[in-house]
Design a protein around this motif. Structure first.
Motif, mmCIF file in Angstrom:
data_model
loop_
_atom_site.group_PDB
_atom_site.id
_atom_site.type_symbol
_atom_site.label_atom_id
_atom_site.label_comp_id
_atom_site.label_asym_id
_atom_site.label_seq_id
_atom_site.Cartn_x
_atom_site.Cartn_y
_atom_site.Cartn_z
ATOM 1 N N VAL A 1 0.833 -1.194 0.000
ATOM 2 C CA VAL A 1 0.000 0.000 0.000
ATOM 3 C C VAL A 1 0.870 1.248 0.000
ATOM 4 N N SER A 2 0.266 2.342 -0.403
ATOM 5 C CA SER A 2 0.878 3.652 -0.292
ATOM 6 C C SER A 2 -0.098 4.500 0.513
ATOM 7 N N ILE A 3 0.387 5.100 1.603
ATOM 8 C CA ILE A 3 -0.464 5.839 2.528
ATOM 9 C C ILE A 3 0.009 7.281 2.592
ATOM 10 N N TYR A 4 -0.945 8.202 2.531
ATOM 11 C CA TYR A 4 -0.612 9.619 2.587
ATOM 12 C C TYR A 4 -0.574 10.100 4.029
ATOM 13 N N HIS A 5 0.527 10.703 4.394
ATOM 14 C CA HIS A 5 0.689 11.315 5.708
ATOM 15 C C HIS A 5 0.639 12.815 5.470
ATOM 16 N N VAL B 1 5.119 15.691 11.460
ATOM 17 C CA VAL B 1 5.084 15.387 12.888
ATOM 18 C C VAL B 1 6.364 14.655 13.249
ATOM 19 N N ARG B 2 7.023 15.094 14.284
ATOM 20 C CA ARG B 2 8.233 14.424 14.789
ATOM 21 C C ARG B 2 9.189 14.027 13.666
ATOM 22 N N ASN B 3 9.563 14.983 12.863
ATOM 23 C CA ASN B 3 10.526 14.785 11.776
ATOM 24 C C ASN B 3 10.021 13.890 10.649
ATOM 25 N N VAL B 4 8.735 13.623 10.580
ATOM 26 C CA VAL B 4 8.152 12.878 9.462
ATOM 27 C C VAL B 4 7.496 13.908 8.550
ATOM 28 N N GLN B 5 7.980 14.006 7.342
ATOM 29 C CA GLN B 5 7.458 14.972 6.375
ATOM 30 C C GLN B 5 6.134 14.483 5.791
ATOM 31 N N ALA B 6 5.324 15.424 5.352
ATOM 32 C CA ALA B 6 4.090 15.073 4.662
ATOM 33 C C ALA B 6 4.430 14.413 3.331
ATOM 34 N N GLY B 7 3.611 13.458 2.919
ATOM 35 C CA GLY B 7 3.825 12.800 1.636
ATOM 36 C C GLY B 7 3.296 11.378 1.637
ATOM 37 N N TRP B 8 3.540 10.676 0.540
ATOM 38 C CA TRP B 8 3.111 9.275 0.375
ATOM 39 C C TRP B 8 4.213 8.348 0.840
ATOM 40 N N PHE B 9 3.831 7.314 1.617
ATOM 41 C CA PHE B 9 4.788 6.345 2.137
ATOM 42 C C PHE B 9 4.311 4.943 1.783
ATOM 43 N N ARG B 10 5.237 4.135 1.258
ATOM 44 C CA ARG B 10 4.907 2.766 0.856
ATOM 45 C C ARG B 10 5.169 1.795 1.992
ATOM 46 N N ARG C 1 -2.757 1.844 11.182
ATOM 47 C CA ARG C 1 -3.424 2.890 10.409
ATOM 48 C C ARG C 1 -4.876 2.488 10.155
ATOM 49 N N ASN C 2 -5.751 3.451 10.120
ATOM 50 C CA ASN C 2 -7.151 3.211 9.801
ATOM 51 C C ASN C 2 -7.301 3.308 8.284
ATOM 52 N N LEU C 3 -7.411 2.157 7.622
ATOM 53 C CA LEU C 3 -7.567 2.114 6.167
ATOM 54 C C LEU C 3 -9.023 1.874 5.775
ATOM 55 N N GLY C 4 -9.923 1.991 6.745
ATOM 56 C CA GLY C 4 -11.328 1.708 6.500
ATOM 57 C C GLY C 4 -12.126 2.916 6.062
ATOM 58 N N ASP C 5 -13.440 2.740 6.055
ATOM 59 C CA ASP C 5 -14.359 3.773 5.606
ATOM 60 C C ASP C 5 -14.912 4.623 6.742
ATOM 61 N N CYS C 6 -14.656 4.229 7.997
ATOM 62 C CA CYS C 6 -15.210 4.975 9.122
ATOM 63 C C CYS C 6 -14.206 4.987 10.266
ATOM 64 N N GLY C 7 -14.536 5.754 11.292
ATOM 65 C CA GLY C 7 -13.673 5.834 12.463
ATOM 66 C C GLY C 7 -12.719 7.006 12.396
ATOM 67 N N PRO C 8 -11.942 7.187 13.454
ATOM 68 C CA PRO C 8 -11.046 8.347 13.528
ATOM 69 C C PRO C 8 -9.775 8.147 12.721
ATOM 70 N N GLU C 9 -9.139 9.242 12.392
ATOM 71 C CA GLU C 9 -7.817 9.210 11.773
ATOM 72 C C GLU C 9 -7.786 8.358 10.502
ATOM 73 N N ARG C 10 -8.849 8.435 9.691
ATOM 74 C CA ARG C 10 -8.862 7.652 8.443
ATOM 75 C C ARG C 10 -7.737 8.119 7.536
ATOM 76 N N SER C 11 -7.069 7.163 6.941
ATOM 77 C CA SER C 11 -5.935 7.464 6.071
ATOM 78 C C SER C 11 -6.352 7.503 4.610
ATOM 79 N N LYS C 12 -5.743 8.406 3.871
ATOM 80 C CA LYS C 12 -5.855 8.401 2.412
ATOM 81 C C LYS C 12 -4.819 7.386 1.937
ATOM 82 N N TRP C 13 -5.242 6.405 1.148
ATOM 83 C CA TRP C 13 -4.327 5.343 0.769
ATOM 84 C C TRP C 13 -4.758 4.704 -0.540
ATOM 85 N N GLU C 14 -3.847 3.914 -1.101
ATOM 86 C CA GLU C 14 -4.163 3.114 -2.278
ATOM 87 C C GLU C 14 -3.397 1.810 -2.195
ATOM 88 N N GLU C 15 -3.988 0.767 -2.756
ATOM 89 C CA GLU C 15 -3.356 -0.535 -2.785
ATOM 90 C C GLU C 15 -2.505 -0.629 -4.045
#
Length: 123
Positions: A38-42, A46-55, A86-100
């Motif tokens: 998967v690739s997940i968008y952050h 936060v804490r030296n982690v830059q925004a972007g897509w992470f595999r 990570r929350n890769l689902g359709d509901c709940g808190p902190e849902r992640s933007k992601w792709e398989e």
């Protein structure tokens, strides 16, 4: 990364549902084989982690309950070496933007049978 790592959100503890977790582990499509790539968008630094897509690769799933709602959290091991829930689902808190990535690659690859039957193409 976010509150899911601490098993809480909005000051409320996330409780794991053991029975539903066991059921989900048997049927979750992201756990097939060695786990889906998967690739997940952050979205924020936060804490030296830059925004972007992470595999990464999905390793596990657990079903958690909060206030009568339930959702699945997926454990992802990132290429950077981090492992996070990570929350890769359709509901709940902190849902992640992601792709398989595996699915995306298989959908983009030409299918011999589709082309042989006159199918395929875009549209």
């Amino acid at each position: 990364w976010h509150d899911l790592e601490r098993r809480q959100c909005d000051e409320e503890v996330l409780r794991e549902d053991g029975r539903r977790t066991a059921e989900r582990r048997k049927s979750d499509p992201l756990l097939r084989g060695k786990g889906a790539k998967v690739s997940i968008y952050h979205g924020h630094c936060v804490r030296n982690v830059q925004a972007g897509w992470f595999r990464g690769r999905v390793l596990d799933v657990r079903v958690v309950v909060r206030g009568g709602e339930e959702w699945a959290l997926h454990k992802v091991h990132f290429e950077s070496g981090d492992t996070r829930w990570r929350n890769l689902g359709d509901c709940g808190p902190e849902r992640s933007k992601w792709e398989e990535l595996d699915r995306k690659a298989s959908l983009l690859a030409p299918s011999k049978s589709a082309h042989a039957a006159g199918g395929g193409g875009s549209g």
